[in-house]
Design an enzyme around this catalytic site. Structure first.
Site, mmCIF file in Angstrom:
data_model
loop_
_atom_site.group_PDB
_atom_site.id
_atom_site.type_symbol
_atom_site.label_atom_id
_atom_site.label_comp_id
_atom_site.label_asym_id
_atom_site.label_seq_id
_atom_site.Cartn_x
_atom_site.Cartn_y
_atom_site.Cartn_z
ATOM 1 C CB CYS A 1 -0.947 0.005 1.205
ATOM 2 S SG CYS A 1 -2.206 -1.288 1.133
ATOM 3 N N GLY A 2 2.139 1.147 0.143
ATOM 4 C CA GLY A 2 3.009 2.318 0.068
ATOM 5 C C GLY A 2 3.142 2.804 -1.366
ATOM 6 C CE LYS B 1 16.746 7.349 0.946
ATOM 7 N NZ LYS B 1 16.148 6.016 0.751
ATOM 8 N N GLY C 1 20.801 4.443 0.381
ATOM 9 C CA GLY C 1 21.516 3.227 0.042
ATOM 10 C C GLY C 1 22.304 3.370 -1.239
ATOM 11 C CG HIS D 1 16.359 10.358 -1.820
ATOM 12 N ND1 HIS D 1 17.724 10.414 -1.973
ATOM 13 C CD2 HIS D 1 15.947 9.226 -2.456
ATOM 14 C CE1 HIS D 1 18.129 9.347 -2.649
ATOM 15 N NE2 HIS D 1 17.076 8.614 -2.959
ATOM 16 N N PRO E 1 20.197 -1.278 -3.795
ATOM 17 C CG PRO E 1 22.236 -0.174 -3.910
ATOM 18 C CD PRO E 1 21.620 -1.527 -4.053
ATOM 19 C CD GLU F 1 -7.875 -0.048 -1.794
ATOM 20 O OE1 GLU F 1 -8.305 0.671 -2.705
ATOM 21 O OE2 GLU F 1 -7.245 0.396 -0.823
#
Length: 264
Positions: free
Chosen positions: A10-11, A156, A162, A152, A123, A39
């Site tokens: 779900c992310g 994060k 990474g 980023h 990474p 879901e």
């Protein structure tokens, strides 16, 4: 046909993976896990409903569905346990979550070899980012003074990224460790020079609007060289994720880095 379970479904990255797996003719989505369960995995990503619901218990899902591969984009604080759970159930983990320590990677390597179940960690799954790392290693042979800036989004969880750490490690393979900057350099504000890896400096930027970006700056006599990569959206990672899902079962033990799956 490679059967796949997506963990962290779900992310933002998880949803991109769900969509990519469902749209690839050589992969078959059989399950999905997230702390937010319930879901439909088709509806979740704007595709037709497929009857595969997001579950909340990873162990139960792995044991019942017995997928070939678990793709994990979760959190640094849970990824190690997720990987070990997959290996114990003879499922090959493909891991995009960063934050694993060197010690944890060695434990994963030992478990993968003992259980005869290959594992893969990258990474960064963007092919352009892999090229940046490979080119940086080549450049460092001739321009060993280098700094890394990674940028980023502000959600994060780990810093440096990474990708930045892996880039520094690859550069260190061909660069003799030495401290850069003035030998009597003093920081007026703590951390101004960033993190240090064998004398190289790594700087982390976290701001809304970014996705994943990195530049590697080399300095030499009368010249500089900058190698930069930009991921504009999470779709940029999907070709690499799909490739790893298809290839991981043919590997042995633990493989780290998408460059191991590409030809140079």
């Amino acid at each position: 046909m490679v059967t796949v379970l997506v963990n962290g479904a779900c992310g933002r990255m998880g949803q991109a993976v769900l969509k990519a797996v469902q749209e690839d003719s050589e992969l078959k989505l059989v399950g999905a896990v997230d702390i937010k369960g319930g879901e439909d995995t088709g509806k979740l990503v704007g595709l037709p409903e497929n009857g595969i619901l997001v579950e909340s218990n990873l162990t139960e899902a792995l044991q019942r569905l017995n997928p070939d591969v678990m793709i994990d984009f979760t959190r640094p604080d849970v990824v190690f346990d997720n990987v070990m759970t997959a290996l114990r159930n003879k499922v090959s983990p493909v891991v995009g979550t960063t934050g694993l320590s060197d010690g944890q990677k060695e434990e994963i390597r030992a478990a993968a070899e003992k259980l005869g179940t290959p594992a893969f960690i990258a990474p960064n799954f963007a092919i352009g980012a892999v090229l940046l790392m490979v080119l940086s290693r080549q450049a460092a042979k001739y321009m060993p003074d280098v700094e890394i800036i990674e940028l980023h989004h502000d959600r994060k969880l780990d810093a440096p990224s990474g990708t930045a750490v892996q880039t520094a490690a690859m550069i260190a393979e061909v660069r003799k460790a030495h401290k850069q900057g003035h030998p009597e350099e003093k920081e007026k504000l703590a951390g101004a020079r960033g993190a240090e890896y064998e004398g190289m400096h790594i700087h982390s930027v976290r701001l809304p609007g970014y996705v994943a970006h990195q530049e590697v700056i080399f300095g030499g006599l009368g010249q500089t060289l900058t190698i930069r990569h930009d991921s504009m959206n999470r779709e940029s990672f999907m070709p690499g994720v799909v490739l790893a899902a298809k290839k991981v079962r043919s590997l042995c033990g633990l493989t780290i880095g998408l460059d191991k799956l590409l030809e140079f």
